[in-house]
Design a protein around this motif. Sequence first.
Motif, PDB file in Angstrom:
ATOM      1  N   PHE A  88       0.225   9.614   5.323  1.00 17.48           N
ATOM      2  CA  PHE A  88      -1.146   9.082   5.310  1.00 17.48           C
ATOM      3  C   PHE A  88      -1.974   9.478   6.534  1.00 17.48           C
ATOM      4  CE2 PHE A  88       1.697   5.546   3.673  1.00 17.48           C
ATOM      5  CZ  PHE A  88       1.766   6.048   2.387  1.00 17.48           C
ATOM      6  N   LEU A 123      -3.478   7.758   8.865  1.00 15.57           N
ATOM      7  CA  LEU A 123      -4.693   6.975   9.077  1.00 15.57           C
ATOM      8  C   LEU A 123      -4.775   6.481  10.511  1.00 15.57           C
ATOM      9  CD1 LEU A 123      -4.713   4.808   5.806  1.00 15.57           C
ATOM     10  CD2 LEU A 123      -5.737   7.062   6.192  1.00 15.57           C
ATOM     11  N   SER A 176      -5.036   3.597  12.850  1.00 13.34           N
ATOM     12  CA  SER A 176      -4.698   2.175  12.692  1.00 13.34           C
ATOM     13  C   SER A 176      -5.760   1.246  13.248  1.00 13.34           C
ATOM     14  CB  SER A 176      -3.351   1.889  13.362  1.00 13.34           C
ATOM     15  OG  SER A 176      -3.397   2.194  14.746  1.00 13.34           O
ATOM     16  N   VAL A 199     -10.789   0.696   6.733  1.00 15.70           N
ATOM     17  CA  VAL A 199     -10.807   1.654   5.630  1.00 15.70           C
ATOM     18  C   VAL A 199     -12.120   2.426   5.632  1.00 15.70           C
ATOM     19  CG1 VAL A 199     -10.946   1.829   3.105  1.00 15.70           C
ATOM     20  CG2 VAL A 199      -9.181   0.386   4.171  1.00 15.70           C
ATOM     21  N   ASN A 225     -12.222   4.842   8.589  1.00 14.78           N
ATOM     22  CA  ASN A 225     -11.313   5.979   8.425  1.00 14.78           C
ATOM     23  C   ASN A 225     -11.949   7.046   7.540  1.00 14.78           C
ATOM     24  OD1 ASN A 225      -8.266   6.201   9.324  1.00 14.78           O
ATOM     25  ND2 ASN A 225      -8.700   3.995   9.155  1.00 14.78           N
ATOM     26  N   TYR A 242      -7.816  -3.176   7.544  1.00 15.13           N
ATOM     27  CA  TYR A 242      -7.192  -2.169   8.401  1.00 15.13           C
ATOM     28  C   TYR A 242      -5.953  -1.616   7.690  1.00 15.13           C
ATOM     29  CZ  TYR A 242     -10.286  -3.594  12.182  1.00 15.13           C
ATOM     30  OH  TYR A 242     -11.393  -3.844  12.947  1.00 15.13           O
ATOM     31  N   PRO A 243      -5.500  -0.419   8.072  1.00 14.18           N
ATOM     32  CA  PRO A 243      -4.347   0.176   7.395  1.00 14.18           C
ATOM     33  C   PRO A 243      -3.128  -0.741   7.297  1.00 14.18           C
ATOM     34  CG  PRO A 243      -5.399   1.825   8.755  1.00 14.18           C
ATOM     35  CD  PRO A 243      -6.118   0.528   9.031  1.00 14.18           C
ATOM     36  N   LYS A 296      -3.106   3.043   1.057  1.00 16.95           N
ATOM     37  CA  LYS A 296      -3.259   3.939   2.207  1.00 16.95           C
ATOM     38  C   LYS A 296      -3.489   5.376   1.737  1.00 16.95           C
ATOM     39  CE  LYS A 296      -0.341   1.237   5.357  1.00 16.95           C
ATOM     40  NZ  LYS A 296       0.976   1.181   6.043  1.00 16.95           N
ATOM     41  N   VAL A 349      -6.979   5.875   0.610  1.00 23.90           N
ATOM     42  CA  VAL A 349      -7.870   6.073   1.762  1.00 23.90           C
ATOM     43  C   VAL A 349      -7.774   7.519   2.235  1.00 23.90           C
ATOM     44  CG1 VAL A 349      -8.424   5.374   4.122  1.00 23.90           C
ATOM     45  CG2 VAL A 349      -7.658   3.659   2.467  1.00 23.90           C
TER      46      VAL A 349
END
Length: 347
Positions: free
Chosen positions: A90, A92, A94, A98, A101, A136-137, A145, A148
């Motif tokens: 992923f 992402l 942290s 979302v 990101n 949040y992730p 995830k 996203v």
Amino acid sequence: MIKLENITKTYDGKAQVHALKGVNLTIEDGEIFGIIGKSGAGKSTLVRCINMLERPTSGNVIIDEKNLTNMTDAQLRAERKHIGMIFQHFNLLSSRTVFDNIAFPLELIGASKEAIQKKVADLLELVGLTDRQFNYPAQLSGGQKQRVGIARALASDPNILLCDEATSALDPQTTKSILELLKDINQRLGITIVIITHEMAVIKEICNRVAVIEGGVIKEAGRVVDVFTNPQSQTMKDFVKSVINMELPAGIAKMGITDQPAPGYDMLVRLRFKGAATNEPVVASVVQRFHTYVSVLYGNIDYIQDEPFGYLIVVIMGSMEQQAKAFEYIKELPIGSEVLGYVPRNH
């Protein structure tokens, strides 16, 4: 169109590693193309050569008639805006929501707040995460995830989406939903999708064509249904076995199969069907034409997307001459066929 021309990649060290050895591939605009291989086969190196995160040792990467291997770093950065990428883990941020990101690549190119707001809202709707935009992730499931990650990869309106083992960390049901999303994105937006995977079920589910890589070499490539129903490389044969059982059922294997025809033995044949050929009345035709009997021992029909394929294991009975003539007839039909051996009559 993506064209890879004689791509090699060598890593120097105490022992040189030849990760890619003269790879040639053409991926058409708008298709979903799979590259499958076992661990260490070179598939991740190959996908990173497509967007030039790894520069090939030799060969050419040509995308929409532009040779990326001749570009400067600045030119490559501009070209990569047209190539999105999603990863197994992923990647992402942290500390960002979302929404943030997905907005990150747009911020990097200096897009206005209004443009970012509209674009991210559209992408959230596309991947089904509008109600999660302020999470949040750490508050998301693996599938969320990855959604996203997909939305973020689409933020710069790419023409190509590269997926490097994008479903490997997900459970089967979540994998299915992500593959359905990718197929929907391909159909809605016309984006070319390249999927790197070691999972045959992923290829079977959504890919139009597939290439099999082994030891840095492309062993075979073609339409998924063609490669799947008639695998040529040992790698693909192993992958196909993971999805559909091509082995002889135990009961058949214990019949006392021999390699050569003989009086008192009947011919054991495997038939392979695909597409319209699944409707061929093979058994009935053989019985009528050669006045013999055919016993169906085992059958399996499945689908690759909307195209049917299947296997039948049959015994052709009668004299050795009848068996031979019946099989010669079968070989002329638009199906695959192979003699597996001969079994004692009245088995």
